[in-house]
Design a protein around this motif. Sequence first.
Motif, PDB file in Angstrom:
ATOM      1  N   ASP A   1      10.421  10.097  19.396  1.00 16.22           N
ATOM      2  CA  ASP A   1       9.962  11.619  19.310  1.00 16.22           C
ATOM      3  C   ASP A   1       9.737  12.176  18.153  1.00 16.22           C
ATOM      4  O   ASP A   1       8.943  12.967  17.835  1.00 16.22           O
ATOM      5  N   GLU A   2      10.778  12.054  16.953  1.00 15.46           N
ATOM      6  CA  GLU A   2      10.641  12.432  15.631  1.00 15.46           C
ATOM      7  C   GLU A   2       9.491  12.243  15.128  1.00 15.46           C
ATOM      8  O   GLU A   2       8.641  12.777  14.389  1.00 15.46           O
ATOM      9  N   TYR A   3       9.162  10.807  15.117  1.00 15.28           N
ATOM     10  CA  TYR A   3       7.859  10.431  14.550  1.00 15.28           C
ATOM     11  C   TYR A   3       6.554  11.127  15.154  1.00 15.28           C
ATOM     12  O   TYR A   3       5.870  11.446  14.453  1.00 15.28           O
ATOM     13  N   LYS A   4       6.517  11.276  16.269  1.00 17.53           N
ATOM     14  CA  LYS A   4       5.470  11.539  17.016  1.00 17.53           C
ATOM     15  C   LYS A   4       5.309  13.159  16.585  1.00 17.53           C
ATOM     16  O   LYS A   4       4.047  13.811  16.185  1.00 17.53           O
ATOM     17  N   GLU A   5       6.346  13.888  16.628  1.00 18.48           N
ATOM     18  CA  GLU A   5       6.356  15.337  16.029  1.00 18.48           C
ATOM     19  C   GLU A   5       5.922  15.382  14.619  1.00 18.48           C
ATOM     20  O   GLU A   5       4.957  16.346  14.233  1.00 18.48           O
ATOM     21  N   ASP A   6       6.370  14.509  13.788  1.00 20.20           N
ATOM     22  CA  ASP A   6       6.074  14.511  12.450  1.00 20.20           C
ATOM     23  C   ASP A   6       4.596  14.333  12.206  1.00 20.20           C
ATOM     24  O   ASP A   6       3.946  14.944  11.337  1.00 20.20           O
ATOM     25  N   ARG A   7       4.140  13.292  12.851  1.00 18.91           N
ATOM     26  CA  ARG A   7       2.977  12.779  12.706  1.00 18.91           C
ATOM     27  C   ARG A   7       1.876  13.906  13.174  1.00 18.91           C
ATOM     28  O   ARG A   7       0.838  14.195  12.464  1.00 18.91           O
ATOM     29  N   ALA A   8       2.274  14.559  14.403  1.00 17.06           N
ATOM     30  CA  ALA A   8       1.314  15.646  14.786  1.00 17.06           C
ATOM     31  C   ALA A   8       1.290  16.757  14.081  1.00 17.06           C
ATOM     32  O   ALA A   8       0.046  17.176  13.810  1.00 17.06           O
ATOM     33  N   LYS A   9       2.373  17.097  13.127  1.00 11.72           N
ATOM     34  CA  LYS A   9       1.913  18.379  12.462  1.00 11.72           C
ATOM     35  C   LYS A   9       1.456  17.749  11.092  1.00 11.72           C
ATOM     36  O   LYS A   9       1.246  18.782  10.424  1.00 11.72           O
TER      37      LYS A   9
ATOM     38  N   PHE B   1       0.915  -1.219  -0.119  1.00 14.23           N
ATOM     39  CA  PHE B   1      -0.093   0.033  -0.006  1.00 14.23           C
ATOM     40  C   PHE B   1       0.598   1.138  -0.033  1.00 14.23           C
ATOM     41  O   PHE B   1       1.904   1.144   0.719  1.00 14.23           O
ATOM     42  N   ALA B   2       0.340   2.308  -0.825  1.00 13.43           N
ATOM     43  CA  ALA B   2       0.796   3.534  -0.639  1.00 13.43           C
ATOM     44  C   ALA B   2      -0.088   4.350  -0.078  1.00 13.43           C
ATOM     45  O   ALA B   2      -1.366   4.489  -0.327  1.00 13.43           O
ATOM     46  N   GLY B   3       0.454   5.407   1.023  1.00 16.97           N
ATOM     47  CA  GLY B   3      -0.606   6.113   1.688  1.00 16.97           C
ATOM     48  C   GLY B   3       0.115   7.542   2.322  1.00 16.97           C
ATOM     49  O   GLY B   3      -0.092   7.663   3.567  1.00 16.97           O
ATOM     50  N   GLY B   4       0.926   7.778   1.333  1.00 14.75           N
ATOM     51  CA  GLY B   4       1.676   9.058   2.088  1.00 14.75           C
ATOM     52  C   GLY B   4       2.995   8.699   2.904  1.00 14.75           C
ATOM     53  O   GLY B   4       3.427   7.797   2.164  1.00 14.75           O
ATOM     54  N   CYS B   5       3.401   9.450   3.464  1.00 11.63           N
ATOM     55  CA  CYS B   5       4.558   9.129   4.215  1.00 11.63           C
ATOM     56  C   CYS B   5       4.623   7.545   4.937  1.00 11.63           C
ATOM     57  O   CYS B   5       3.858   7.347   5.718  1.00 11.63           O
ATOM     58  N   PHE B   6       5.788   6.804   4.407  1.00 13.40           N
ATOM     59  CA  PHE B   6       5.677   5.656   4.862  1.00 13.40           C
ATOM     60  C   PHE B   6       5.978   5.454   6.412  1.00 13.40           C
ATOM     61  O   PHE B   6       5.671   4.321   7.116  1.00 13.40           O
ATOM     62  N   TRP B   7       6.677   6.483   6.983  1.00 17.06           N
ATOM     63  CA  TRP B   7       6.726   6.338   8.598  1.00 17.06           C
ATOM     64  C   TRP B   7       5.478   6.220   9.282  1.00 17.06           C
ATOM     65  O   TRP B   7       5.253   5.512   9.932  1.00 17.06           O
ATOM     66  N   CYS B   8       4.472   6.989   8.662  1.00 18.66           N
ATOM     67  CA  CYS B   8       3.238   6.866   9.378  1.00 18.66           C
ATOM     68  C   CYS B   8       2.297   5.546   9.068  1.00 18.66           C
ATOM     69  O   CYS B   8       1.131   5.204   9.620  1.00 18.66           O
ATOM     70  N   MET B   9       2.910   4.785   7.940  1.00 12.85           N
ATOM     71  CA  MET B   9       2.107   3.678   7.524  1.00 12.85           C
ATOM     72  C   MET B   9       2.502   2.298   8.137  1.00 12.85           C
ATOM     73  O   MET B   9       1.806   1.154   7.774  1.00 12.85           O
ATOM     74  N   VAL B  10       3.363   2.309   8.932  1.00 18.41           N
ATOM     75  CA  VAL B  10       4.098   1.225   9.298  1.00 18.41           C
ATOM     76  C   VAL B  10       3.355   0.936  10.876  1.00 18.41           C
ATOM     77  O   VAL B  10       2.717  -0.362  10.764  1.00 18.41           O
TER      78      VAL B  10
ATOM     79  N   ASP C   1      10.934   0.890  10.813  1.00 16.58           N
ATOM     80  CA  ASP C   1      10.534   0.998  12.130  1.00 16.58           C
ATOM     81  C   ASP C   1      10.817   2.163  12.655  1.00 16.58           C
ATOM     82  O   ASP C   1      11.308   2.227  13.749  1.00 16.58           O
ATOM     83  N   PHE C   2      10.719   3.326  11.691  1.00 14.83           N
ATOM     84  CA  PHE C   2      11.008   4.476  12.172  1.00 14.83           C
ATOM     85  C   PHE C   2      10.296   5.148  13.553  1.00 14.83           C
ATOM     86  O   PHE C   2      10.855   5.692  14.327  1.00 14.83           O
ATOM     87  N   TYR C   3       8.929   4.513  13.782  1.00 12.57           N
ATOM     88  CA  TYR C   3       8.456   4.921  14.848  1.00 12.57           C
ATOM     89  C   TYR C   3       8.715   4.420  15.986  1.00 12.57           C
ATOM     90  O   TYR C   3       8.568   4.894  17.007  1.00 12.57           O
ATOM     91  N   LYS C   4       9.618   3.316  15.969  1.00 10.43           N
ATOM     92  CA  LYS C   4      10.396   2.679  17.249  1.00 10.43           C
ATOM     93  C   LYS C   4      11.376   3.483  17.468  1.00 10.43           C
ATOM     94  O   LYS C   4      11.987   3.462  18.794  1.00 10.43           O
ATOM     95  N   LYS C   5      12.376   3.456  16.413  1.00 15.69           N
ATOM     96  CA  LYS C   5      13.616   3.969  16.477  1.00 15.69           C
ATOM     97  C   LYS C   5      13.850   5.361  16.682  1.00 15.69           C
ATOM     98  O   LYS C   5      14.862   5.770  17.514  1.00 15.69           O
ATOM     99  N   ASN C   6      12.966   6.028  16.366  1.00 14.47           N
ATOM    100  CA  ASN C   6      12.948   7.538  16.478  1.00 14.47           C
ATOM    101  C   ASN C   6      11.472   8.128  17.090  1.00 14.47           C
ATOM    102  O   ASN C   6      10.947   8.958  16.114  1.00 14.47           O
TER     103      ASN C   6
END
Length: 172
Positions: free
Chosen positions: A152-160, A7-16, A145-150
């Motif tokens: 804070d950055e994942y949460k910040e990017d997703r929030a904005k 699947f493609a759904g925008g930024c792959f960080w948010c799709m994992v 696994d960006f949401y696990k390894k990073n």
Amino acid sequence: MNQKATFAGGCFWCMVKPFDQWDGVHRVISGYTGGHLENPTYEDVKSGTSGHYEAVEITYDPNIISYDEILKLYWQQIDPTDDGGQFHDRGDQYRTAIFYHNDEQKECAEASKQALTESGKFMKPIVTQILPAARFYPAEDYHQDFYKKNEDEYKEDRAKSGRDEFINENWK
């Protein structure tokens, strides 16, 4: 025997993360698919010139979680009416698409898209494409696994990004 869903759904960080936490899902890989450049890098894809989508490749056990269940989860992660990207990520590389691996997946994807269209949930047309799976190139290690390894950055990017607000307003 395990199967793949792409699947493609925008930024792959948010799709994992949305898929990674379900029983029967063995692996979710961030990567690139659907383009014309062999062995694309993140910079190639981000530039919008390689023709690739940022995507996730999910390996799952259909005896535990069905493709239909995965499709339902997919639709609830995206804005299926946006053909210019997803949320604050703009460009063709961030468009939505379902990449089917066999005829059964194609039929399921088309039926789910039709059902969503007929539901009247969205006033604008559903523009998510349904395409044959193409070669999938795993993204660089730091994207996996960006949401696990990073966290804070994942949460910040997703929030904005505006993704969560859209999901809460339209899917919850």
